[in-house]
Write an enzyme that holds these catalytic residues in place. Structure first.
Site, PDB file in Angstrom:
ATOM      1  N   ASP A  85      31.313  -1.253 -14.651  1.00 36.42           N
ATOM      2  CA  ASP A  85      30.541  -2.593 -14.477  1.00 36.42           C
ATOM      3  C   ASP A  85      30.173  -3.304 -15.925  1.00 36.42           C
ATOM      4  O   ASP A  85      30.327  -4.632 -15.750  1.00 36.42           O
ATOM      5  CB  ASP A  85      29.027  -1.980 -14.315  1.00 36.42           C
ATOM      6  CG  ASP A  85      29.154  -0.969 -13.163  1.00 36.42           C
ATOM      7  OD1 ASP A  85      29.559  -1.232 -12.143  1.00 36.42           O
ATOM      8  OD2 ASP A  85      28.720   0.421 -13.482  1.00 36.42           O
TER       9      ASP A  85
ATOM     10  N   HIS B 197      24.341   3.339 -11.896  1.00 35.32           N
ATOM     11  CA  HIS B 197      25.742   2.702 -11.340  1.00 35.32           C
ATOM     12  C   HIS B 197      25.757   2.566  -9.781  1.00 35.32           C
ATOM     13  O   HIS B 197      26.439   3.325  -9.118  1.00 35.32           O
ATOM     14  CB  HIS B 197      26.807   3.542 -11.687  1.00 35.32           C
ATOM     15  CG  HIS B 197      28.320   3.168 -11.139  1.00 35.32           C
ATOM     16  ND1 HIS B 197      28.793   2.086 -11.269  1.00 35.32           N
ATOM     17  CD2 HIS B 197      28.830   3.612 -10.076  1.00 35.32           C
ATOM     18  CE1 HIS B 197      29.835   1.831 -10.563  1.00 35.32           C
ATOM     19  NE2 HIS B 197      29.835   3.036  -9.767  1.00 35.32           N
TER      20      HIS B 197
END
Ligand code: NAX
Length: 329
Positions: A154, A182
């Site tokens: 990410d 996440h």
């Protein structure tokens, strides 16, 4: 000794070569790779083993392929836990969590029993944060700081989006932050990020002069990038996930560059950035001597606060459900 679980899967297929060729632990560090997968995948794993042998990598001293935890977790220096129970169609979130609690409880106990106490454990398999917390709770003899989960993909996605927008390379962008889970509630934050433009470091907000993009489309693009890749490729991110795992583990091993921080899911202490105690939450960290520290004292504005609390709430709920299963499993 480095273990990769889910070793017959698609992330491992990209990851194993990079570990074996010295891109993670350095070009003069010989490695024994241990590959764990479930029994029905042993045939496929055999093929992966053959290919690794055929790469003729000078640093690869041995490769061990197994479906047994007592073999896989023995004397480990690093455990990269990629394998997990995937979400099947029609599966409830709770059922998925329950199946994963079972896996990570068992693997945590195996770490506790067989691995070195100094082992570094990196959890990739989803739900990564809560799986990491489950493994850590199931391995009480290993310091909880040795456990982290992957939010580097990410982080890299956020860097890349900024770089693309400004027409620079990802290397010119630093200090983005992924806060929280996440999952799609994660908060990519560039309030403290810098970009190198014509040799000068500038704040990303100042460089872009487009607050509405940064607060809107940028955030949702990063949050939903995984789903966009699945939609396009009909398979989830693998090459970029493997690259992010390499970045994450290399930074644990060699430290973060001076003046830079990275994002990883680690255990909260209740004193940092208003995140409740004992949550496996993604923070900005710096790493030295294989030990991470929170980056301290970054000012948090109201926009960020709200998003950071939202993802903390989701993680608290996941944790509560996981702990119910953990105590009843
Ligand atoms: P694959 O389905 O290709 O491979 C997973 C492998 O894990 C399979 O070979 C399976 O047999 C094995 N496995 C399942 N249970 C196991 C167990 N108990 N012990 C050992 N092995 C086991 O998935 P892949 O694309 O490689 O993704 C692996 C995991 O990474 C998934 O959970 C995925 O959701 C997660 N991801 C996490 C990311 C992150 O940033 N944290 C990003 C990428 C990825 O989506």
């Amino acid at each position: 000794m480095v273990l990769v679980t889910g070793a017959a899967g698609q992330i491992a297929y990209s990851l194993l070569y990079s570990i074996g060729n010295g891109s993670v632990f350095g070009k003069d560090q010989p490695i024994i790779l241990v590959l764990l997968d479930i029994t029905p995948m042993m045939g496929v794993l055999d093929g992966v083993l053959m290919e690794l042998q055929d790469c003729a990598l000078p640093l690869l001293k041995d490769v061990i392929a197994t479906d047994k935890e007592e073999v896989a977790f023995k004397d480990l220096d690093v455990a990269i836990l990629v394998g997990s129970m995937p979400r099947r169609e029609g599966m409830e979130r709770k059922d998925l969590l329950k199946a994963n609690v079972k896996i990570f409880k068992s693997q945590g106990a195996a770490l506790d029993k067989y691995a070195k106490k100094s082992v570094k454990v990196i959890v990739v398999g989803n739900p990564a944060n809560t799986n990491c917390l489950t493994a850590s709770k199931s391995a009480p003899s290993i310091p909880k700081e040795n456990f982290s989960c992957l939010t580097r993909l990410d982080h890299n996605r956020a860097k890349a989006q900024i770089a693309l927008k400004l027409g620079v390379t990802a290397n010119d962008v630093k200090n983005v932050i992924i806060w929280g889970n996440h999952s799609s509630t994660q908060y990519p934050d560039v309030n403290h990020a810098k970009v190198k433009l014509q040799g000068k470091e500038v704040g990303v907000y100042e460089a872009l002069k487009d607050d509405s993009w940064l607060k809107g489309e940028f955030v949702t693009t990063v949050q939903q990038r995984g789903a966009a890749v699945i939609k396009a490729r009909k398979l989830s991110s693998a090459m970029s996930a493997a690259k992010a795992i390499c970045d994450h583990v290399r930074d644990i091993w060699f430290g973060t560059p001076e003046g830079e921080f990275v994002s990883m899911g680690v255990i909260s202490d209740g004193n940092s950035y208003g995140v409740p105690d004992d949550l496996l939450y993604s923070f900005p960290v710096v790493i030295k001597n294989k030990t991470w520290k929170f980056v301290e004292g970054l000012p948090i504005n109201d926009f960020s606060r709200e998003k950071m609390d939202l993802t903390a709430k989701e993680l608290t709920e996941e944790k509560e459900s996981a702990f119910e299963f953990l105590s009843s499993a």
